[in-house]
Write a protein that holds these residues in place. Structure first.
Motif, PDB file in Angstrom:
ATOM      1  N   GLN A  94     154.645  49.278  76.470  1.00  0.00           N
ATOM      2  CA  GLN A  94     154.452  48.694  75.140  1.00  0.00           C
ATOM      3  C   GLN A  94     153.796  47.319  75.216  1.00  0.00           C
ATOM      4  N   CYS A 133     156.966  52.474  75.175  1.00  0.00           N
ATOM      5  CA  CYS A 133     158.191  52.450  75.981  1.00  0.00           C
ATOM      6  C   CYS A 133     158.630  53.864  76.330  1.00  0.00           C
ATOM      7  N   GLU A 152     160.866  48.631  81.909  1.00  0.00           N
ATOM      8  CA  GLU A 152     161.379  49.078  80.605  1.00  0.00           C
ATOM      9  C   GLU A 152     162.653  49.909  80.805  1.00  0.00           C
ATOM     10  N   SER A 154     164.796  51.484  78.942  1.00  0.00           N
ATOM     11  CA  SER A 154     165.030  52.798  78.329  1.00  0.00           C
ATOM     12  C   SER A 154     164.204  53.874  79.025  1.00  0.00           C
ATOM     13  N   GLY A 313     162.122  54.069  65.146  1.00  0.00           N
ATOM     14  CA  GLY A 313     161.233  54.251  66.291  1.00  0.00           C
ATOM     15  C   GLY A 313     161.576  53.386  67.476  1.00  0.00           C
ATOM     16  N   CYS A 314     162.875  53.268  67.772  1.00  0.00           N
ATOM     17  CA  CYS A 314     163.316  52.589  68.996  1.00  0.00           C
ATOM     18  C   CYS A 314     164.278  53.505  69.728  1.00  0.00           C
ATOM     19  N   PRO A 315     163.924  53.970  70.931  1.00  0.00           N
ATOM     20  CA  PRO A 315     162.600  53.961  71.549  1.00  0.00           C
ATOM     21  C   PRO A 315     161.574  54.689  70.667  1.00  0.00           C
ATOM     22  N   HIS A 316     160.311  54.475  70.979  1.00  0.00           N
ATOM     23  CA  HIS A 316     159.236  55.026  70.157  1.00  0.00           C
ATOM     24  C   HIS A 316     159.524  56.471  69.756  1.00  0.00           C
ATOM     25  N   CYS A 373     157.025  47.169  68.824  1.00  0.00           N
ATOM     26  CA  CYS A 373     158.146  47.340  67.906  1.00  0.00           C
ATOM     27  C   CYS A 373     158.529  45.943  67.429  1.00  0.00           C
ATOM     28  N   ALA A 375     161.251  44.219  67.889  1.00  0.00           N
ATOM     29  CA  ALA A 375     161.910  43.364  68.890  1.00  0.00           C
ATOM     30  C   ALA A 375     160.882  42.809  69.872  1.00  0.00           C
ATOM     31  N   ILE A 376     159.968  43.657  70.348  1.00  0.00           N
ATOM     32  CA  ILE A 376     158.978  43.211  71.339  1.00  0.00           C
ATOM     33  C   ILE A 376     157.988  42.224  70.721  1.00  0.00           C
ATOM     34  N   LYS A 393     170.104  50.600  70.261  1.00  0.00           N
ATOM     35  CA  LYS A 393     169.434  49.558  71.046  1.00  0.00           C
ATOM     36  C   LYS A 393     168.837  48.493  70.126  1.00  0.00           C
ATOM     37  N   GLN A 394     168.153  48.944  69.083  1.00  0.00           N
ATOM     38  CA  GLN A 394     167.474  47.972  68.227  1.00  0.00           C
ATOM     39  C   GLN A 394     168.477  47.117  67.449  1.00  0.00           C
TER      40      GLN A 394
END
Ligand code: F3S
Length: 428
Positions: A94, A133, A152, A154, A313-316, A373, A375-376, A393-394
């Motif tokens: 990512q 990711c 990464e 995840s 979409g976390c992970p994508h 995303c 967060a990133i 996670k998010q």
């Protein structure tokens, strides 16, 4: 440290200055780990040469370009060297912004110019621009037993646990060096003897959908921290997306890089096989009370029920998840006081475009974004105070990073929140 003739030649500079610097960095890294040799890898996932404005400015006097950042930062070199084409199969994880919707994310022209430059450089250097990711959903699916060098958390836990490939959680420096040398220290999860289970988890409350798998993952990470759990009991419907959410959660609340699910993951045909010579160090039980505790933990940062922002979409997201989200929102509209951003990889978005899912989301007032995303990129709609998320996670990271409130719920609850502007999620 035992080096092969080829490795010794790289260290002596036979393949050029950048490869020599990369080998030197890897030897120092291996020494620090106590590794006695390298293993060959032809599957590296990292963020080579990536540079936001701060790094570009920091190295401005040395040129501030790809060679400067890769040499001085990635390779920890004290001089700028010419970086050749990558030797290993290498992909980019990512990045920091969507290639098209960067303005909506609040990025500046200057930051976007840097993004375009970095991409051109990485493409020229042979780095595949997966920008996700979830490389295992977008064209990089390792084989069972394959030695990889991935960043990464995840992605690493998926690679080790679901595929049965082998990687430690590498960093930017070691992955960039591995791209040039095809080598990574033979240590940790590369070694079969360090892949046996350490802790037993008995699942008593039925875990069947993505929402439940995410909460179980969060419980497992909290329980075993960076140990290797062996999970048995009432788990059903294993799938790519359920493992994706489970592993991402376990790697966030703890530092899980490898898990075994008996009868489900490839190194756990039985509990005895998963533990190998180890005896369980600790036993944990996931029951209704623990499930409620995890739900309350994940929702502890939610107070106000007016939702400004919904991020999925976390992970994508996989194509299956995008199709599901599109189906849930079709014919509805995102509320005027809210926003819905859905994140995925470019490869998956290309399919979503062709299937009409992107248009369905757009017609509802949502965005399907790629590469990054919230967060990133630390990008959220302006004025966001309360977010709703379907990823454990998010919700672990985003509210803390952006100083906002956060709710955790199912995808349907999140989409309802986006369309009503109100959080109505409840634990059933
Ligand atoms: Fe991926 Fe961002 Fe989550 S990079 S795993 S969507 S924190």
């Amino acid at each position: 440290m035992q080096l092969t003739a080829e490795e010794r030649a790289m260290l002596d500079g036979a393949e050029g200055a950048a490869t020599q610097k990369a080998m030197d960095l890897l030897v120092r890294y291996a020494d620090a780990l106590g590794a006695e040799r390298f293993v060959e890898t032809d599957n590296v996932a990292g963020v080579p040469g990536a540079a936001h404005g701060f790094l570009k400015d920091y190295y401005r006097d040395q040129g501030g370009d790809y060679n400067a950042i890769f040499s001085l930062f990635d390779l920890d070199s004290d001089e700028v060297v010419e970086v050749p084409r990558m030797k290993a199969f290498s992909c980019h994880l990512q990045g920091g912004m969507d290639p098209d919707l960067w303005r909506e994310q609040g990025m500046s022209e200057t930051a976007h110019d840097g993004f375009v430059y970095d991409e051109e450089q990485n493409a020229e250097h042979g780095v595949q621009l997966l920008k996700t990711c979830t490389p295992y959903v977008a064209g990089n699916v390792p084989a069972h037993g394959e030695h990889c060098a991935w960043m990464e958390s995840s992605a690493v836990v998926y690679c080790n646990s679901v595929v049965g490939a082998r990687t430690n959680t590498e960093g930017r420096e070691s992955t960039s060096a591995a791209m040039l040398t095809k080598r990574i220290p033979y240590w940790g999860y590369h070694c079969p003897e360090y892949r046996h289970g350490q802790h037993a988890i008995a699942v008593e409350f039925p875990v069947g959908d993505v929402f439940e798998w995410g909460m179980l993952g969060y419980f497992v990470g909290q329980s075993v921290e960076d140990g290797i759990p062996v999970i048995t009991g009432a788990i059903s419907n294993p799938s790519l997306i359920r493992h994706k959410h489970f592993g991402a959660a376990a790697a966030s609340s703890g530092g899980v890089e490898l898990y075994h699910m008996v009868g489900i993951t490839p190194e756990a045909p039985s509990a005895a096989a998963a533990f190998g010579p180890n005896l369980p160090e600790q036993h944990f039980v996931y029951d209704a009370a623990e499930r409620r505790r995890i739900y309350e933990t994940l929702n502890a940062v939610g107070e106000c029920e007016d939702v400004d922002y919904v991020m999925l979409g976390c992970p994508h997201y996989s194509i299956e998840q995008i199709a599901h989200a599109a189906q849930l929102i079709e014919g509805r509209k995102v509320h005027e006081n809210s926003a819905l951003w859905v994140f995925t990889s470019r490869a998956v978005k290309a399919v979503a475009d062709r299937n009409g899912h992107t248009k369905t989301l757009q017609d509802a007032g949502a965005y399907l974004m790629t590469d990054t995303c919230s967060a990133i990129s630390q990008a959220i709609p302006e004025g966001t105070r309360v977010a709703a998320l379907d990823s454990a996670k998010q919700v672990h990271y985003l509210p803390a990073m952006m100083d906002i409130e956060g709710w955790y719920g199912t995808t349907a609850e999140c989409i309802d929140a986006a369309c009503t502007g109100r959080w109505a999620g409840r634990l059933q």
